[in-house]
Structures are given as structure tokens and as C-alpha cells.
Scaffold this motif. Structure first.
Motif, mmCIF file in Angstrom:
data_model
loop_
_atom_site.group_PDB
_atom_site.id
_atom_site.type_symbol
_atom_site.label_atom_id
_atom_site.label_comp_id
_atom_site.label_asym_id
_atom_site.label_seq_id
_atom_site.Cartn_x
_atom_site.Cartn_y
_atom_site.Cartn_z
ATOM 1 N N VAL A 237 0.858 -1.190 0.000
ATOM 2 C CA VAL A 237 0.000 0.000 0.000
ATOM 3 C C VAL A 237 0.893 1.238 0.000
ATOM 4 O O VAL A 237 1.875 1.296 0.745
ATOM 5 C CB VAL A 237 -0.920 0.025 1.232
ATOM 6 N N ALA A 238 0.538 2.211 -0.830
ATOM 7 C CA ALA A 238 1.328 3.431 -0.965
ATOM 8 C C ALA A 238 0.496 4.649 -0.595
ATOM 9 O O ALA A 238 -0.666 4.768 -1.007
ATOM 10 C CB ALA A 238 1.825 3.575 -2.409
ATOM 11 N N LEU A 239 1.087 5.541 0.184
ATOM 12 C CA LEU A 239 0.485 6.847 0.481
ATOM 13 C C LEU A 239 1.225 7.885 -0.353
ATOM 14 O O LEU A 239 2.455 7.978 -0.267
ATOM 15 C CB LEU A 239 0.612 7.189 1.968
ATOM 16 N N VAL B 246 -7.804 -0.825 0.021
ATOM 17 C CA VAL B 246 -6.978 -1.045 -1.170
ATOM 18 C C VAL B 246 -6.408 -2.465 -1.159
ATOM 19 O O VAL B 246 -6.413 -3.154 -2.171
ATOM 20 C CB VAL B 246 -5.863 0.022 -1.244
ATOM 21 N N GLN B 247 -5.958 -2.906 0.015
ATOM 22 C CA GLN B 247 -5.425 -4.274 0.122
ATOM 23 C C GLN B 247 -6.464 -5.317 -0.237
ATOM 24 O O GLN B 247 -6.169 -6.322 -0.883
ATOM 25 C CB GLN B 247 -4.975 -4.538 1.571
ATOM 26 N N ALA B 248 -7.701 -5.076 0.203
ATOM 27 C CA ALA B 248 -8.775 -6.054 -0.024
ATOM 28 C C ALA B 248 -9.341 -5.956 -1.433
ATOM 29 O O ALA B 248 -10.161 -6.782 -1.827
ATOM 30 C CB ALA B 248 -9.878 -5.838 1.013
ATOM 31 N N GLY B 249 -8.956 -4.906 -2.160
ATOM 32 C CA GLY B 249 -9.503 -4.723 -3.492
ATOM 33 C C GLY B 249 -10.877 -4.081 -3.506
ATOM 34 O O GLY B 249 -11.542 -4.026 -4.547
ATOM 35 N N ASP B 250 -11.306 -3.567 -2.355
ATOM 36 C CA ASP B 250 -12.605 -2.881 -2.318
ATOM 37 C C ASP B 250 -12.541 -1.529 -3.016
ATOM 38 O O ASP B 250 -13.565 -0.989 -3.424
ATOM 39 C CB ASP B 250 -13.058 -2.680 -0.866
ATOM 40 N N THR C 254 -2.194 1.116 -4.555
ATOM 41 C CA THR C 254 -1.189 0.053 -4.466
ATOM 42 C C THR C 254 0.178 0.621 -4.829
ATOM 43 O O THR C 254 0.290 1.612 -5.559
ATOM 44 C CB THR C 254 -1.506 -1.101 -5.431
ATOM 45 N N VAL C 255 1.220 -0.056 -4.334
ATOM 46 C CA VAL C 255 2.578 0.334 -4.691
ATOM 47 C C VAL C 255 2.764 0.249 -6.209
ATOM 48 O O VAL C 255 3.376 1.126 -6.827
ATOM 49 C CB VAL C 255 3.601 -0.561 -3.947
ATOM 50 N N ALA D 251 5.003 6.652 0.555
ATOM 51 C CA ALA D 251 5.347 6.164 1.895
ATOM 52 C C ALA D 251 4.558 4.891 2.153
ATOM 53 O O ALA D 251 3.429 4.737 1.685
ATOM 54 C CB ALA D 251 5.017 7.219 2.943
ATOM 55 N N HIS D 252 5.174 3.971 2.909
ATOM 56 C CA HIS D 252 4.522 2.736 3.351
ATOM 57 C C HIS D 252 3.918 2.935 4.733
ATOM 58 O O HIS D 252 4.472 3.666 5.537
ATOM 59 C CB HIS D 252 5.573 1.625 3.564
#
Lengths: 388, 153
Positions: free
Chosen positions: A7-9, A97-101, A220-221, A232-233
Motif C-alpha cells: 500500500v502506498a500513500l 486497497v489491500q482487499a480490493g474494495d 497500491t505500490v 510512503a509505506h
């Protein structure tokens, strides 16, 4: 707790704060949204998630914002946590984002400030407050935090000078950043001789309500790299609400209940943090965060700030490197984003006028919502420079 | 809006019970009928056992000062000629923590106080903490509602 891998900020964005504005919170929210798209090279319809924190958006909400912005997201979140909202937004958006929602979530804190907004806000802040706290002098949070500050001073031997050290260092940071509403140097003499507001709080212990907005995008990254955006992570994150409710007076917060888990997850300790961005509605609250997040022992923050420089370039613990709310002003719920946005900025940009040299990891923490005699919400994130 | 010529008047519906007790000169708070918790500020169920059968009962008004402030700034015009305004955080012997007005002689952590509810000039009850057996509102005559004098036969 599962890690926040991949995940990217990105595009930490701050609108310049204004002492007063005739514009609405929707304008501030929309302006920071447009600014983030511009910087990311995205179209508005690329954004399919929206998380907003605002006090003055009402009667509108994040739902209304979809129509104002004419976007059609599949994921919406409104975060009613004021000063804790930035780390919470990052955490929730990351999970989506990780879950793809959602593919790309815009996280925004924004509020306006007219002559009446602050008074209206504190008058109707919560039912407990309206019944049992606000009627006593109608001082708003200053009254409650004055009593929390006195109790802390008596319990741990902190002096006004210790709070002054926090405020003065932040003003130095603000002058370096060049973006704060308060842009005059602050001396200890200025600090100590300021007019009393609600003793032991004096003028420079209190934040000035302003209008403004802060935001960042979560994706996402892989997407960030495709867009060639520095990122940033999230190395760890936590939140806890209404912790230590049996304490008669507030002197510790929920951070102390999850900091060990965060450091374990990040595989880092407080000594590895290249900066700390705390929620600074009052300097005592920043000092409580230094303790509860493990930067010093409980009750030891006064000694810590006596011996450790807090300026961006002082070689100690760079703290609230953009000046914090004590210098930038408090733009409502944007105040809950200020530290997170500054943390992402320090880890993604180069050549900042207040750049912490070689910063690779840092922490941002939040604190919000004085329901009766203390704030109930706490949050924190540990962030790392992307690509490392 | 008359909100600035009187103290803040907005209260929840439950606050009427506090007003009634103050009008009777009694110190009544919510007590849980199941677990006996004394609760303040009022809410519709017990925060400890979640029972929604609560009664308003006379409880001890005695307590001690946990912290205090001298307020000199307000969002309300009403208070602006009344500074400094002494406000305290009081731990009642029966459990709850109350924000109260605080007598000038009690500006010390640990001071023993008695808490009394009285109407302020908004007509809503607020609480005053003062040394036991002293006039609880002696320092706050510009805030409390003037009492209608009744002749006693």
C-alpha cells in the motif's frame, strides 16, 4: 494484525490555511481533491474511494461530496474522529486497497472557519458536553484542557517552561516550513508573558481556529510506481477509543495500549523514528503522546523536552516539523490530518525547507473528540520511505 | 439568538431531572437499579451493566477537587464581564467526576467540597462546589438566577 504490504500513500497535499473564510468546507475539500489529482496525474473518475473528516461540512457529508465532485465511488467513509482522523483514514483506506474494495482512495480532512463556526461547533459538540461541561463559562475545550494541564503539572512536576519548549520549537519549525499562519519567532519570554486564557493555559498554549484542508491518496505500490509517484509505506497502525476510562483525570491515552504491537509489527523502536508528528491541540497532549508512544517513560516528557531538541534540524527528535497546529492553526478536522500529511511529505519529497535530513521512518499520531472531560479517540501510524 | 445574553441553555431531555432536583434543593443523580452505579452526566442506560432502569436518587454531594482553572475567555458574551471564572473538576465520594463552578476558597487540588445544583441565568441547573456549610453560590451571584423571595409565615 496483518501487515499493510503493497500500500502506498502519495501526494501529501496541504491547502494554505486562512484565518477566516467565506468559503464552505465543501470548497476546501474540493480544492484539496483537485490539487491531489493534479499532482498525481489522475482524472477524477480514477478515484473510487473517498474518506472525509470534517466538522463544518454538515448538513452535507461525504455523500454530498460525491455529487459536488461528480464522481461515483464504490467505497465511502466519513470519519467522525476530529484530531484522530488522519491516521485512521490512512489505516482504513489501506485495508480497502489491500482487499480490493477500492483502487485509489482520496483521504481528506477539511473545514472552514467563519466568525461563528467555532462557537457553533463547541456549543453542540456532544450531548455530555452540552449538558455538563460547556455551560460552565462556555470556554469550550480550553476549560477542560486547562484542568488536564494543571493535573499533569501537579502529578509529574512539569512547568510552564516545559510546555513553552514544545511551542517554541514548533514555531521554529513553522518558520522553516514557511507555511504557518503564525510566522513570527516566539521567545520563552513571549511565551511566559502571554495573556492567560484559562489558567494554567496562556495564549500560546491554545490553537487558533482557521480554515484549511489536508489530504493524501492511498493506492497500491504498483499503481504508485506506474504513476512515478514517490510514496510512503504504512509499517504499522493502531487506534483505540475511550481507553483508561476509569482515570478520574486524563493523563494517558489509548496509544499506550497498542504501541508495543505497532513497534513489533514495524520491527522498529521509538529510537528508530526520524521524526514524530503528534496531535498538538495543547502542548501537554503532545507530551502525553511522547510518553504513551514510548519516546520517554510515563511522566518523563518534561525532562525529555528539557534535554532533547524538538526542532527539525536540532539533532534531537524532530517534532511537528511543519509547526503543528500551535503555529499553523487548527483547521478543524484537517488538524487531525496535519501530522500524517507532514509525515508523508517528509518521506516522499526532497528539498523541503524544513526537511529532516535522511528521514526514513517516522510516526504520526492523532487525538480527538472531547466528549465530556477528555478526548476519546487516539490513533497512530508508523510510516516508512517507499521503495526501501 | 439570545444565546449570548444568557449562559448556554441547550440541554438534553434528561437534564430536566437535574433541574427538578435543583429546584427542590436536593442533590439527586442517576443510580442504576441493577448494579447501583451512580452515573453523571446522565444517559439513558447504565454504562457499566447496560441496564436501562435508572432511578434519580439523593446521593452524597461531598467530594474533592481534582483540578481547576481560572477561565478568562469565553465563546459567550454573557461571561465576558465575569472573568476570572473559577471552574473545577470534582470527584464525588459516590463515584462520578463533575465539572462545576468552584468557590474561590477551594482553588487547591484535594480541597473538600460540597456540590449544589442551582439554576443559572439561563434557567438551567448548573453545579457549584464550595466548602461544606458555606453559601455555595457566594462567589457566583452574577451567574445564578435570582431567587423569587417568598414570605415565610
Amino acid at each position: 494484525m496483518q501487515p499493510y504490504n503493497d500500500v502506498a500513500l502519495v501526494v501529501p497535499t496541504s491547502l494554505p490555511y486562512e484565518r477566516r473564510s467565506e468559503r464552505s468546507a465543501a470548497w476546501f475539500t474540493g480544492a484539496v481533491f483537485a490539487g491531489m489529482l493534479d499532482r498525481a496525474g489522475l482524472e477524477k473518475h480514477d478515484i473510487d474511494g473517498l474518506a472525509i473528516a470534517s466538522f463544518t461540512l454538515a448538513p452535507d457529508s461525504v455523500v454530498s461530496m460525491t455529487e459536488y465532485l461528480d464522481i461515483s465511488p464504490g467505497w465511502l467513509e466519513q470519519i467522525p474522529m476530529g484530531g484522530a482522523s488522519g491516521p485512521v483514514a490512512a489505516r482504513r483506506a489501506a485495508r480497502a486497497v489491500q482487499a480490493g474494495d477500492a483502487d485509489i482512495v482520496a483521504c481528506i480532512g477539511g473545514d472552514t472557519a467563519s466568525a461563528d463556526t467555532f462557537t457553533d461547533l463547541v456549543r453542540n459538540f456532544s450531548r455530555f458536553s452540552s449538558d455538563a461541561a460547556f455551560p460552565y463559562g462556555a470556554g469550550g475545550p480550553n476549560t477542560v484542557f486547562a484542568m488536564i494541564t494543571r493535573h499533569y503539572m501537579e502529578k509529574y512536576g512539569a512547568e510552564r517552561e516545559d510546555f513553552g519548549r514544545v511551542c517554541i520549537a514548533q514555531r521554529e519549525n513553522a518558520l522553516a516550513a514557511g507555511t504557518a499562519v503564525f510566522n513570527k519567532p516566539l521567545s520563552m519570554e513571549d511565551y511566559l508573558s502571554a495573556r492567560p486564557i484559562s489558567e494554567p493555559l496562556h495564549l500560546f498554549d491554545c490553537v487558533m481556529p482557521v480554515a484549511g484542508a489536508e489530504g493524501f491518496l492511498v493506492m497500491t505500490v504498483a499503481r504508485a510506481e506506474a504513476l512515478q509517484l514517490p510514496y510512503a509505506h504504512i509499517l504499522a497502525a493502531g487506534e483505540r477509543h475511550n481507553a483508561w476510562s476509569d482515570d478520574d483525570v486524563h493523563f494517558r491515552g489509548g496509544w499506550s495500549l497498542y504501541r508495543e504491537q505497532m513497534y513489533e509489527q514495524a520491527e522498529l523502536g521509538p529510537g528508530d523514528m526520524d521524526f514524530l508528528q503528534t496531535y498538538d491541540d495543547y502542548p501537554v497532549i503532545s507530551m502525553i503522546q511522547m510518553e504513551d508512544l514510548g519516546f520517554c517513560e510515563k511522566g518523563g516528557a518534561a525532562e525529555f523536552v528539557r534535554t532533547r531538541p524538538l526542532t527539525w534540524n536540532g539533532g534531537g527528535l524532530p517534532h511537528n516539523t511543519c509547526g503543528g497546529q500551535l503555529s499553523a492553526g487548527q483547521a478543524g478536522a484537517a488538524g487531525g490530518f496535519l501530522g500524517t500529511v507532514e509525515a508523508i511529505r517528509q518521506l516522499t519529497e526532497t528539498g523541503l525547507s524544513n526537511q529532516v535530513a535522511g528521514a526514513r521512518h517516522g510516526m504520526a499520531s492523532g487525538y480527538g473528540m472531547v466528549n465530556y472531560d477528555r478526548c476519546l479517540c487516539t490513533s497512530a501510524v508508523i510510516l516508512g520511505r517507499g521503495g526501501e | 439568538m439570545t444565546g449570548n445574553t444568557i449562559p448556554p441553555a441547550a440541554r438534553s431531555r434528561l437534564w430536566q431531572q437535574v433541574n427538578e432536583a435543583a429546584a427542590e434543593g436536593l442533590f439527586r443523580l442517576q443510580v442504576c437499579t441493577r448494579c447501583d452505579k451512580v452515573q453523571y452526566p446522565p444517559q439513558e442506560f447504565c454504562s457499566r451493566c447496560l441496564c436501562d432502569e435508572l432511578s434519580w436518587e439523593a446521593v452524597s454531594p461531598m467530594g474533592k477537587v481534582l483540578s481547576w482553572t481560572r477561565s478568562r475567555a469565553s465563546t459567550s458574551e454573557f461571561f465576558r464581564d465575569k472573568f476570572p471564572l473559577n471552574i473545577g473538576l470534582v470527584k464525588l465520594d459516590c463515584g462520578p467526576v463533575m465539572v462545576t463552578y468552584l468557590a474561590a476558597s477551594c482553588l487547591h487540588t484535594g480541597s473538600r467540597v460540597q456540590v449544589t445544583g442551582k439554576q443559572d441565568k439561563s434557567g438551567q441547573a448548573v453545579f457549584f462546589a464550595a466548602p461544606p456549610d458555606k453559601d455555595p453560590v457566594a462567589d457566583f451571584n452574577n451567574i445564578v438566577m435570582e431567587e423569587v423571595k417568598h414570605e415565610r409565615k
